[in-house]
Design a protein around this motif. Structure first.
Motif, PDB file in Angstrom:
ATOM      1  N   ILE A  81       3.728   0.623  -9.330  1.00  0.00           N
ATOM      2  CA  ILE A  81       2.836   0.750  -8.173  1.00  0.00           C
ATOM      3  C   ILE A  81       2.544   2.225  -7.918  1.00  0.00           C
ATOM      4  O   ILE A  81       3.468   3.038  -7.786  1.00  0.00           O
ATOM      5  CB  ILE A  81       3.459   0.119  -6.918  1.00  0.00           C
ATOM      6  CG1 ILE A  81       3.782  -1.361  -7.175  1.00  0.00           C
ATOM      7  CG2 ILE A  81       2.514   0.264  -5.725  1.00  0.00           C
ATOM      8  CD1 ILE A  81       4.473  -2.039  -6.011  1.00  0.00           C
ATOM      9  N   LYS A  88      -0.276   4.661  -5.484  1.00  0.00           N
ATOM     10  CA  LYS A  88      -0.459   4.803  -4.038  1.00  0.00           C
ATOM     11  C   LYS A  88      -0.804   3.480  -3.386  1.00  0.00           C
ATOM     12  O   LYS A  88      -0.350   3.176  -2.285  1.00  0.00           O
ATOM     13  CB  LYS A  88      -1.541   5.846  -3.745  1.00  0.00           C
ATOM     14  CG  LYS A  88      -1.118   7.272  -4.071  1.00  0.00           C
ATOM     15  CD  LYS A  88      -2.195   8.258  -3.644  1.00  0.00           C
ATOM     16  CE  LYS A  88      -1.752   9.691  -3.929  1.00  0.00           C
ATOM     17  NZ  LYS A  88      -2.774  10.680  -3.509  1.00  0.00           N
ATOM     18  N   THR A  89      -1.630   2.691  -4.029  1.00  0.00           N
ATOM     19  CA  THR A  89      -2.006   1.375  -3.503  1.00  0.00           C
ATOM     20  C   THR A  89      -1.685   0.305  -4.543  1.00  0.00           C
ATOM     21  O   THR A  89      -1.656   0.583  -5.750  1.00  0.00           O
ATOM     22  CB  THR A  89      -3.506   1.315  -3.146  1.00  0.00           C
ATOM     23  OG1 THR A  89      -4.277   1.584  -4.323  1.00  0.00           O
ATOM     24  CG2 THR A  89      -3.839   2.320  -2.053  1.00  0.00           C
ATOM     25  N   LEU A  90      -1.454  -0.883  -4.063  1.00  0.00           N
ATOM     26  CA  LEU A  90      -1.118  -2.011  -4.936  1.00  0.00           C
ATOM     27  C   LEU A  90      -2.405  -2.743  -5.323  1.00  0.00           C
ATOM     28  O   LEU A  90      -3.053  -3.357  -4.465  1.00  0.00           O
ATOM     29  CB  LEU A  90      -0.147  -2.948  -4.227  1.00  0.00           C
ATOM     30  CG  LEU A  90       0.257  -4.218  -4.980  1.00  0.00           C
ATOM     31  CD1 LEU A  90       1.021  -3.863  -6.255  1.00  0.00           C
ATOM     32  CD2 LEU A  90       1.109  -5.115  -4.075  1.00  0.00           C
ATOM     33  N   HIS A  98       3.272  -2.542   1.109  1.00  0.00           N
ATOM     34  CA  HIS A  98       1.927  -2.364   0.560  1.00  0.00           C
ATOM     35  C   HIS A  98       1.049  -3.484   1.087  1.00  0.00           C
ATOM     36  O   HIS A  98       1.531  -4.562   1.443  1.00  0.00           O
ATOM     37  CB  HIS A  98       1.961  -2.414  -0.971  1.00  0.00           C
ATOM     38  CG  HIS A  98       2.828  -1.370  -1.591  1.00  0.00           C
ATOM     39  ND1 HIS A  98       2.386  -0.115  -1.913  1.00  0.00           N
ATOM     40  CD2 HIS A  98       4.156  -1.405  -1.907  1.00  0.00           C
ATOM     41  CE1 HIS A  98       3.375   0.578  -2.427  1.00  0.00           C
ATOM     42  NE2 HIS A  98       4.467  -0.175  -2.440  1.00  0.00           N
ATOM     43  N   ARG A  99      -0.238  -3.222   1.126  1.00  0.00           N
ATOM     44  CA  ARG A  99      -1.173  -4.250   1.583  1.00  0.00           C
ATOM     45  C   ARG A  99      -1.290  -5.340   0.531  1.00  0.00           C
ATOM     46  O   ARG A  99      -1.304  -5.079  -0.671  1.00  0.00           O
ATOM     47  CB  ARG A  99      -2.549  -3.641   1.856  1.00  0.00           C
ATOM     48  CG  ARG A  99      -2.611  -2.748   3.077  1.00  0.00           C
ATOM     49  CD  ARG A  99      -4.024  -2.250   3.312  1.00  0.00           C
ATOM     50  NE  ARG A  99      -4.944  -3.340   3.576  1.00  0.00           N
ATOM     51  CZ  ARG A  99      -5.141  -3.874   4.779  1.00  0.00           C
ATOM     52  NH1 ARG A  99      -4.485  -3.408   5.823  1.00  0.00           N
ATOM     53  NH2 ARG A  99      -5.997  -4.866   4.928  1.00  0.00           N
TER      54      ARG A  99
END
Length: 331
Positions: A182, A184-186, A262-263
């Motif tokens: 992962i 910075k973002t998923l 994470h989103r």
């Protein structure tokens, strides 16, 4: 069987034992000694020719005949109380009322920290009794009076079950800090490339997120099914597995731990939570007070998406129920 020959007080005792699951608690509720309660239960057993309750450990577990009988006894007693005007005004500051709430285990950590400080300060004598609620138990337990309220996702129910949408929750993905897959973002590609933990009470059910993924033609790889979020988060902190849960639960879990949030990679996907109760409780001031308290605390919490202006008590619409029928197995 001639009803005029039966002491109807036996059904009051039966209903309390059924609701409390304990002779001790039932005797306290009815201000009777345990020997008197046991004698009354023995008389009713003779009348119906059934043991009604079987002791298992510290609980009095209802027999199938007891489950059938309570469906008639509970609404009859409620109607009699209403007819005689014996449902008194409820004063939370002095009441000793016990209110039973059933929900899946995942909701306790979301709701109890919000409810109990208010109950402790403003209703110190009120007892909140919480129990785990299986996926198919909601309507039966509300109908029999085993629980007063239930919190769950949208479920198809009969005409006597009231429901109200109280909050919407985002989904979050829990991963260990420094997860090698992962950045910075998923991304969805990364999410699908890893194995997952599912917290569920079922050995083969799917989570809410699995139905959302299926709608996009996706199926994730579940490596572990377990029944406890704390255990799941500990596993995630020591592996590369991912855990998808409601944001309020995730925010509690991440505090002081080796995991991060994470989103969920599908945008704008939320879990709708409904509060359920039986029509018999529409005029019960204690239950209506608790419904209002739950809504008030959810609405006041900025960390979750509360439904600030809930619709009046209702059944889920047919279209919504049909649309969500595939989701009714989610745990």
């Amino acid at each position: 069987m001639h009803i005029e020959r039966i002491d109807l007080n036996l059904f009051v005792i039966f209903e309390r034992i059924y609701a409390e699951g304990s002779l001790t608690r039932a005797s306290e509720q009815l201000n009777l000694t345990q020997p008197a309660l046991s004698h009354a239960l023995a008389r009713l057993r003779t009348v119906v020719n059934d043991p009604l309750f079987v002791r298992q450990g510290g609980r009095m577990v209802p027999t199938p005949a007891a489950h059938k009988l309570i469906r008639y006894v509970k609404p009859s007693l409620t109607a009699i109380k209403q007819g005689l005007g014996e449902i008194e005004d409820f004063d939370p500051t002095s009441s000793r009322k016990r209110i039973h709430i059933g929900w899946p285990h995942r909701f306790e950590s979301v709701m109890l920290p919000r409810l109990m400080p208010v109950i402790e300060a403003g209703a110190p004598g009120v007892e909140l009794s919480c129990s785990l609620l299986g996926r198919y138990e909601l309507e039966e337990k509300l109908s029999t009076g085993a629980i007063d309220l239930a919190l769950n996702v949208l479920r198809p129910t009969g005409p006597d079950i009231r429901s109200r949408l109280i909050l919407r929750s985002d989904l979050a993905v829990v991963a260990r800090k420094g997860h090698p897959g992962i950045r910075k973002t998923l991304s969805m590609n990364s999410y699908m490339a890893h194995k997952h933990v599912l917290v569920t009470g079922s050995s083969n059910g799917r989570g809410f997120e699995d139905f959302e993924l299926a709608a996009h033609g996706l199926k994730r790889d579940i490596s572990l099914r377990c029944t406890d979020y704390h255990s799941a988060c500990l596993v995630v902190s020591k592996t590369n597995l991912l855990l998808t849960i409601m944001s309020p639960i995730a925010e509690l879990a991440v505090q002081g731990s080796d995991i991060e949030l994470h989103r969920f990679p599908l945008p704008d996907k939320t879990v709708d939570l409904y509060l359920y109760w039986h029509a018999m409780s529409d005029n019960d001031p204690a239950i209506q007070w608790m419904i209002g308290l739950i809504e008030e605390q959810v609405s006041a919490d900025a960390s979750i998406k509360a439904v600030n202006k809930p619709k009046p008590a209702r059944k889920p619409e047919k279209s919504s129920t049909a649309k969500s029928s595939a989701r009714t197995g989610a745990q």
